[in-house]
Design an enzyme around this catalytic site. Structure first.
Site, PDB file in Angstrom:
ATOM      1  CB  CYS B  34       1.170   7.050  -7.032  1.00  0.00           C
ATOM      2  SG  CYS B  34       1.798   5.469  -6.526  1.00  0.00           S
ATOM      3  CB  CYS B 108       0.739  16.607  -2.228  1.00  0.00           C
ATOM      4  SG  CYS B 108      -0.328  15.851  -3.454  1.00  0.00           S
TER       5      CYS B 108
END
Lengths: 385, 129
Positions: B34, B108
């Site tokens: 990813c 994130c």
């Protein structure tokens, strides 16, 4: 500033700018009107058409002006699909096309057309045999790009167009990355329809053309006035079209010299990076590649973080990782080449052009190894030596 | 939304980067497929009240600017804090500290939170054994 993103767009050549300035105020006339300032502009438009035709070895009456590469791709593909729907509904393209082609095909798929996406090898070369074997009686169009925008690989379109011809199928090629950069002859390449864009070779943005070979019938998409023999409506983009013509004229004269110069710079950059930075993967074909393009993956780090660090140093390059363009998926082109996800995330594209200098290369070779070292130091995958 | 100046500053000059050679806990989160991986290392000590605190914390991150900046920020937010306080830190604190995060990069900040929690979990697990 060091600009190394010429495959994205180029600065307008000052000679182009100088040529078109006058068409904004003094010579603003609509070429479709009948008075003098209009007629004069119509003449200039036709001169531009001749220059475009000359650059790609076509006839002026086969050139249609558009708003750019994307419109040209849409027109060629959808225009063929609509014109030949009585004949069939099958289109063959490749997995590494530009989104202007891929998403147009996706649209057609949604309304009932069948699309086959030809795979590519490790270097990004389209599997010609796969294309040949995918042909069926419903196939109406094969559309394969001339050179890939991300990795620069030059496709064997001469072979593919031959196959198309043998089977009486139209052949379109997105030549946005090659026209103005390398010699392109629609006759030698056997192209029925070709898309080109001015801003990729020092012309203005917002203008391009579609070449449609005499005898090829496609449906109109932009309906309006009688411009372009009624096949593409809309008031002529006078400065844009004249700028495109000028850019073609300059390319015609200076292309060969420039190819040599830019290739030397690109090769120096590639060699320097390989010497100074370990664990680099070069993408695209080693030889059959645009002379200005260098696409590479820096293992163990992510492309966007390199680009932003380059940006801090006023060096402008691009990443295939699409991270910055609103998608988290790595480049569809690199994945099609079989590059693993985690490596594809580390992709960088340097695409050079005629305003790059030797010093630019030296600067990148000085700065990039430092950036990579810093980011690898943070990376959990980089074994500290 | 674009990256904030603060995020770019943290990306440019990350704090607490690197590894701890003899950590009391490690959190390894994310997936290279990813495009984001964070490893958070912690060293646990005690304050004068005898409470467990994060004495030292470091990170290693593979990822975009947002991944690197959020890892750095979370280490800074919890360094010296008690484990109890550290466990309350969430991705929202990180985003707030940075003055916002582009929506597509929200994961994130979640990864940073997850990395810290996973390092504390690892510490607790080691202690039980």
């Amino acid at each position: 500033m060091i600009y190394m993103d010429y495959n994205a767009t180029t600065p307008t050549d000052p000679r182009v700018l100088e040529t078109i300035k006058i068409y904004f105020f003094e010579k603003f006339g609509n070429p479709s009107s009948i008075y003098k300032i209009a007629r004069e502009n119509k003449k200039e438009i036709e001169k531009a058409r001749e220059k475009v035709a000359k650059l790609i070895d076509a006839n002026p009456e086969e050139i249609y002006f558009t708003s750019g590469g994307t419109e040209s791709d849409n027109w060629a593909i959808i225009g063929t699909a609509f014109a030949l729907k009585h004949k069939g509904n099958h289109i063959i393209t490749s997995q590494i096309e530009h989104h202007a082609v891929l998403n147009t095909c996706k649209f057609l798929n949604r309304i009932g057309y069948e699309i086959t996406y030809a795979p590519v090898d490790r270097f990004g070369i389209v599997d010609v045999d796969f294309v040949r074997k995918s042909i069926k009686k419903e196939t109406i169009l094969i559309t394969i790009m001339h050179a890939n925008n991300e990795i620069g690989t030059i496709e064997p379109i001469e072979e593919i167009s031959k196959i198309a011809k043998e089977n009486n199928i139209y052949f379109h090629s997105d030549c946005v990355q090659t026209v103005g950069k390398v010699p392109v002859s629609v006759k030698n390449l056997g192209i029925d329809m070709l898309s080109l864009s001015a801003h990729k070779f020092y012309g203005p943005k917002g203008v391009g053309a579609l070449y449609v070979k005499r005898g090829i019938k496609i449906e109109t998409l932009i309906h309006g006035g009688e411009q372009e023999k009624g096949k593409r409506g809309g008031t002529y983009n006078v400065p844009g079209i004249i700028g495109l013509g000028k850019a073609c004229e300059i390319a015609m004269e200076e292309m060969i010299e420039e190819m040599e110069k830019v290739k030397n710079l690109r090769d120096k950059l590639e060699k320097g990076i390989l010497e100074k930075i370990p664990e680099i993967v070069i993408n695209g074909h080693p030889e059959k590649r645009l002379y200005n393009t260098l696409n590479l993956c820096v293992k163990y780090i992510e492309g966007e973080s390199v680009l932003l660090n380059l940006d801090f140093e006023k060096i402008y390059a691009s990443s295939g990782s699409a991270c910055t363009s609103g998608s988290l998926e790595p480049s569809h082109v690199l994945l099609a080449c079989g590059i693993p996800h985690e490596i594809a995330h580390g992709s960088l594209r340097f695409s050079l052009g005629k305003y790059n200098k030797e010093e630019d290369i030296d600067k990148v070779l000085e700065v990039l190894p430092r950036i990579v070292e810093k980011l690898r130091k943070i990376s959990p995958f980089w074994e500290k030596k | 939304m674009e990256y904030t100046e603060k995020l770019l500053e943290y990306f440019r000059n990350p704090r607490n980067m690197g590894r701890i050679d003899d950590p009391d806990g490690i959190g390894k989160v994310g997936n290279p497929i990813c495009g984001d991986v964070m490893w958070i290392y912690i060293k646990v000590g005690k304050n004068e009240k005898g409470e467990e605190i994060i004495e030292d914390i470091k990170f290693e991150t593979f990822g975009c600017a947002a991944a690197i900046a959020t890892s750095s920020v979370i280490t800074e937010l919890v360094k010296g804090k008690t484990l109890k306080e550290a466990e309350k830190i969430s991705n929202k604190d990180v985003v707030e500290f940075l003055g916002g995060l582009p929506p597509i990069k929200k994961h994130c900040s979640l990864l940073a939170e997850e990395g810290l929690k996973s390092a504390i979990e690892d510490y607790k697990k080691r202690k039980r054994e």
